[in-house]
Design an enzyme around this catalytic site. Structure first.
Site, PDB file in Angstrom:
ATOM      1  N   ASP B 136       0.847  -1.191   0.000  1.00 16.67           N
ATOM      2  CA  ASP B 136       0.000   0.000   0.000  1.00 16.67           C
ATOM      3  C   ASP B 136       0.885   1.244   0.000  1.00 16.67           C
ATOM      4  OD1 ASP B 136      -2.443   1.231  -0.107  1.00 16.67           O
ATOM      5  OD2 ASP B 136      -2.685   1.343   2.054  1.00 16.67           O
ATOM      6  N   TYR B 138       1.106   5.687  -0.493  1.00 15.62           N
ATOM      7  CA  TYR B 138       0.634   6.843   0.280  1.00 15.62           C
ATOM      8  C   TYR B 138       0.710   8.054  -0.643  1.00 15.62           C
ATOM      9  CZ  TYR B 138       0.543   9.549   4.763  1.00 15.62           C
ATOM     10  OH  TYR B 138       0.232  10.366   5.835  1.00 15.62           O
ATOM     11  N   HIS B 143      -4.205  13.996   1.006  1.00 15.94           N
ATOM     12  CA  HIS B 143      -4.418  13.142   2.182  1.00 15.94           C
ATOM     13  C   HIS B 143      -3.194  13.209   3.109  1.00 15.94           C
ATOM     14  CE1 HIS B 143      -5.266   9.620   4.685  1.00 15.94           C
ATOM     15  NE2 HIS B 143      -4.104   9.118   4.320  1.00 15.94           N
ATOM     16  N   ARG B 152       1.105  17.056  13.055  1.00 15.22           N
ATOM     17  CA  ARG B 152       2.358  17.806  13.212  1.00 15.22           C
ATOM     18  C   ARG B 152       2.227  19.270  12.833  1.00 15.22           C
ATOM     19  NH1 ARG B 152       3.686  13.041  10.797  1.00 15.22           N
ATOM     20  NH2 ARG B 152       3.560  13.989   8.757  1.00 15.22           N
ATOM     21  N   GLU B 212     -10.527   4.093   3.892  1.00 16.13           N
ATOM     22  CA  GLU B 212      -9.564   4.815   3.054  1.00 16.13           C
ATOM     23  C   GLU B 212      -9.955   4.553   1.614  1.00 16.13           C
ATOM     24  OE1 GLU B 212      -5.453   4.030   4.111  1.00 16.13           O
ATOM     25  OE2 GLU B 212      -5.608   5.432   5.782  1.00 16.13           O
ATOM     26  N   GLU B 214      -9.247   4.276  -2.020  1.00 17.26           N
ATOM     27  CA  GLU B 214      -8.034   4.039  -2.791  1.00 17.26           C
ATOM     28  C   GLU B 214      -8.348   3.358  -4.112  1.00 17.26           C
ATOM     29  OE1 GLU B 214      -4.637   2.397  -0.882  1.00 17.26           O
ATOM     30  OE2 GLU B 214      -5.244   2.989   1.143  1.00 17.26           O
ATOM     31  N   ASP B 246      -9.230   0.541   2.184  1.00 14.57           N
ATOM     32  CA  ASP B 246      -8.229   0.053   3.141  1.00 14.57           C
ATOM     33  C   ASP B 246      -8.697   0.434   4.547  1.00 14.57           C
ATOM     34  OD1 ASP B 246      -5.850  -1.034   4.081  1.00 14.57           O
ATOM     35  OD2 ASP B 246      -4.806   0.879   3.947  1.00 14.57           O
ATOM     36  N   ARG B 250      -7.923   3.697  13.593  1.00 13.75           N
ATOM     37  CA  ARG B 250      -7.001   4.804  13.860  1.00 13.75           C
ATOM     38  C   ARG B 250      -6.429   4.783  15.265  1.00 13.75           C
ATOM     39  NH1 ARG B 250      -5.743   5.922   8.779  1.00 13.75           N
ATOM     40  NH2 ARG B 250      -7.545   6.612   7.556  1.00 13.75           N
ATOM     41  N   GLN B 253      -3.799   2.137  15.302  1.00 11.86           N
ATOM     42  CA  GLN B 253      -2.676   2.638  14.514  1.00 11.86           C
ATOM     43  C   GLN B 253      -1.824   3.627  15.320  1.00 11.86           C
ATOM     44  OE1 GLN B 253      -4.021   4.227  10.761  1.00 11.86           O
ATOM     45  NE2 GLN B 253      -1.957   4.649   9.995  1.00 11.86           N
ATOM     46  N   TYR B 257       2.074   2.182  15.678  1.00 10.34           N
ATOM     47  CA  TYR B 257       2.789   2.374  14.403  1.00 10.34           C
ATOM     48  C   TYR B 257       4.213   2.888  14.524  1.00 10.34           C
ATOM     49  CZ  TYR B 257       2.811   7.427  13.569  1.00 10.34           C
ATOM     50  OH  TYR B 257       3.091   8.751  13.602  1.00 10.34           O
ATOM     51  N   LYS B 266      -4.471  -2.281  10.158  1.00  9.80           N
ATOM     52  CA  LYS B 266      -4.817  -2.404   8.737  1.00  9.80           C
ATOM     53  C   LYS B 266      -5.114  -3.841   8.317  1.00  9.80           C
ATOM     54  CE  LYS B 266      -3.492   1.887   7.392  1.00  9.80           C
ATOM     55  NZ  LYS B 266      -4.259   2.785   6.503  1.00  9.80           N
ATOM     56  N   THR B 270      -9.108  -5.552   3.884  1.00 10.60           N
ATOM     57  CA  THR B 270      -8.972  -4.558   2.826  1.00 10.60           C
ATOM     58  C   THR B 270      -9.887  -5.017   1.705  1.00 10.60           C
ATOM     59  OG1 THR B 270      -6.654  -4.169   3.413  1.00 10.60           O
ATOM     60  CG2 THR B 270      -7.349  -3.461   1.219  1.00 10.60           C
ATOM     61  N   THR B 363      -4.652   6.690   0.177  1.00  9.62           N
ATOM     62  CA  THR B 363      -5.938   7.378   0.239  1.00  9.62           C
ATOM     63  C   THR B 363      -5.967   8.570  -0.712  1.00  9.62           C
ATOM     64  OG1 THR B 363      -6.043   6.764   2.547  1.00  9.62           O
ATOM     65  CG2 THR B 363      -7.602   8.442   1.806  1.00  9.62           C
ATOM     66  N   GLU B 377      -9.549  12.550   8.262  1.00 10.08           N
ATOM     67  CA  GLU B 377      -9.440  13.909   7.718  1.00 10.08           C
ATOM     68  C   GLU B 377     -10.739  14.692   7.897  1.00 10.08           C
ATOM     69  OE1 GLU B 377      -7.597  14.144   3.590  1.00 10.08           O
ATOM     70  OE2 GLU B 377      -7.653  11.992   3.914  1.00 10.08           O
TER      71      GLU B 377
END
Lengths: 435, 435
Positions: B136, B138, B143, B152, B212, B214, B246, B250, B253, B257, B266, B270, B363, B377
């Site tokens: 997968d 990104y 996204h 961040r 997600e 995709e 996907d 969260r 994750q 992660y 994940k 899927t 995504t 999001e």
């Protein structure tokens, strides 16, 4: 207990004593199609020939399933389940045992001995399983601590999650190869000057090619989507163990791994030893792993069960000039989480498993420098050299280097349960021309 | 150009116009074994029956390979390569074309029409390919920016590597399921209070179950260990495209992660749409993706080739009470890297591919709120609600919710090239008892 003795001449230092009986996939001069075998001393017992010539005549329970020994992988045999693996392994031990109960099967069957016992040096080894999915964990506590210290200092070496769950990531099944397969140095994006303000990558052969000393564990029982495997049930899902070298390009990894983890830094090759040592053979060497000072959640609680194994591991590096140096010696007990814990965690959310799926332990390191399972740790990410025989030295691997992992249980001569070796030689990177 | 018209009645709003001819794997009341088909209008053309009844009589080039249509997956057909896919697809278009060159094959062959044309509602759909490895990416720039901003802030939203390489991670092939398969809410380790100083996880059903949006792309040509696929060669390695959801937990994750990436968050499922739309069918909708303001290295340089596709994507959420709301509408052009770039990057270090390997795009989100491809999001990680029809609202998915992705190219009635749908309903978590 005195070691079991075979009528076949087995060297007392052989990894493949009568106590072992590991399973693998061979091809030979007379049969180039990969097919199953077990290792005994310096020989493979060709299970396809053994089956066709009625070698299982005295084991009626396997007879409806004998086609598993005519396959090109061990998946079908593995899929028969732990009780059947035990029965077959014990039967083969009996067949090979001096003064055993079944001398007519092989010992006194000159024709079958001639065709089915093949010197190992005449066997080409293949991947023992068709691997559906491969997961690599990070359960080597000292390794995680050492690497964390290098990048974040000793106070923040371990992430907050580390002791609560076996941290892992999905690896690349297609790049798992059998011992002896050459490993090409990967090209990849790296930062030529990682400490510079500017983050402009170049495409280059990796300059920080490394090893990772690991164990691999194959799964023999499927579990469905949405079906967690309880930790008490996990052992019956586990087939056996191999040595593993999870080759790693540290400079590629440093640039690519945030935020989704290692990718091209790992997927150019992962080597495994060819003979799968069954858990039954490892059982006499069962022990506890590292003490976890966090209290794990109940789904990971093994209630102090011995689910690690005292496997003595060593890594040698042989340069292209032929000198060989031992660069690591440690024990497989240096793990914080066991394979049953890994499987219980991996499936707790419902991830499905297929027979042949592979789990790696993560790099196994002890505390002292001589016990560190990768060069990143040993050379402090290339800051210091390690000294090799013949006045040579390394920060990371050079082209032409051969790295060999060896693993063995027990010190009693004549009763060793060993893995043989997991070896790979570094070839120069592909020359890329994108002009 | 006027739309191609079939002698078969095909609704002008059908995703499966004569311009499409997507391939899938069906089973039916008369043949419960999965086998290949193509979709046309509201019917599947059963390729196993078509093959056995000599439907390919007027296409001699496929005849030595016809057994590919008697398999339980499309891997063998895919492995024949792009030129053969083109020939077969065009032949089937000709067979189905009104006033076409081959009326005797099917149109005037009443018996074969009766047996081989099966209403889609009578077909059970299966995974179209046996998936060896699943990766997968990104590549959805908006996204990645939106998610990075959430965690961040906007200044550091994108990592320094983001525009230089298609960031990706290895996914879990065993958990890829076909549209319609129920998705069980995963249990997993989460922090009950993530902002608290204490980091003591609990085991709990995920409270932040997300989608997600995709695309997935299947590989049809193998590449060996150590063999990079040049970007100019990449298109011939790519078979076709599906929609992909996907599903992501969260909260699991967030805790798991660091440092090795998403794992149990994940691998519980899927979903992919069942009909693979070939690149030939997508070609009229080729376009450029997002402009990359970084200069990519030559191995990723497509020289401005159009390797993205204008696919209109939407996501609906249907609650257990039956009300349906569109929660996302966007375009597949919102990607920074294309599938050929992903494959070139994935293999640059020598990672091998097998036929049937799957790559996810990551995504896909546009800029505006209504174009965001996941709830993380849209709800700013659960800070704000999204409003649904019937006075309902969501931060993340509730049990009983059905999420459906739809994708279609083109607005011209009678000539649509669509994917059908990719759908899954959330079932309550397994009740765990570890007492």
């Amino acid at each position: 207990m005195a070691p079991l003795r075979s009528w076949l001449d087995v060297d007392h230092k052989s990894h493949f004593s009568l106590h072992n009986i590991p399973f693998g996939i061979i091809s030979t001069a007379t049969d180039a199609e990969p097919h199953p075998a077990v290792a005994i001393g310096t020989h493979a017992l060709d299970l396809q020939i053994f089956t066709r010539e009625n070698g299982f005549a005295s084991l009626s329970v396997i007879q409806p399933h004998q086609s598993v020994f005519l396959q090109s992988t061990l998946n079908a045999f593995a899929g028969l389940g732990r009780p059947m693996h035990s029965v077959v392994r014990e039967y083969l031990q009996s067949v090979l045992l001096a003064n055993g109960p079944f001398p007519d099967i092989l010992e006194r069957n000159e024709a079958l001995r001639q065709t089915s016992l093949i010197p190992l040096q005449h066997c080409k080894m293949h991947l023992p399983m068709q691997i559906g999915d491969y997961t690599d964990f990070y359960a080597g506590l000292h390794h995680a601590y050492n690497v964390g210290t290098l990048f974040r200092g000793p106070q923040n070496a371990l992430q907050p999650n580390y002791k609560h769950l076996p941290v892992g990531y999905h690896g690349r099944a297609s790049s798992v190869v059998v011992s002896g397969t050459p490993i090409r140095r990967p090209n990849g994006q790296i930062l030529p000057n990682p400490t510079a303000e500017s983050k402009e990558p170049i495409l280059s052969p990796s300059r920080k090619l490394d090893i990772e000393l690991e164990l691999g564990c194959f799964v023999c029982k499927p579990s469905a989507l949405g079906e967690p495997v309880r930790i008490s049930d996990a052992p019956e899902h586990l087939f056996g163990v191999v040595l593993m070298n999870d080759w790693s390009a540290r400079d590629v990894q440093a640039w690519e791994y945030v935020p989704l983890g290692p990718f091209n830094s790992k997927n150019f090759g992962t080597s495994i030893s060819p003979w799968i040592v069954l858990f039954d053979a490892l059982e006499p060497y069962a022990s506890r792993g590292l003490q976890n000072d966090a209290t794990v959640l109940p789904y990971l609680d093994e209630h102090d069960r011995k689910s690690h194994y005292t496997i003595n591991l060593s890594v040698t590096l042989t340069t292209s000039s032929g000198s060989t140096s031992t660069i690591t010696s440690t024990s497989a007990t240096n793990l914080l989480f066991s394979f049953p814990q890994m499987l219980a965690h991996h499936t707790v959310g419902g991830c499905p498993f297929n027979v042949g799926d592979l789990m790696g332990s993560g790099t196994i390191s002890g505390v002292s420098k001589a016990e560190k399972g990768c060069l990143l740790e040993q050379t402090e990410n290339g800051k210091v050299d390690i000294e090799l025989e013949g006045d040579d030295k390394r920060k990371f691997l050079a082209d032409g280097d051969t790295v060999t992992i060896v693993g063995v249980c027990g010190g009693e001569e004549g009763a060793l349960v060993g893995f043989g070796e997991c070896s790979g030689r570094i070839e120069p990177a592909v020359e890329l021309d994108y002009s």
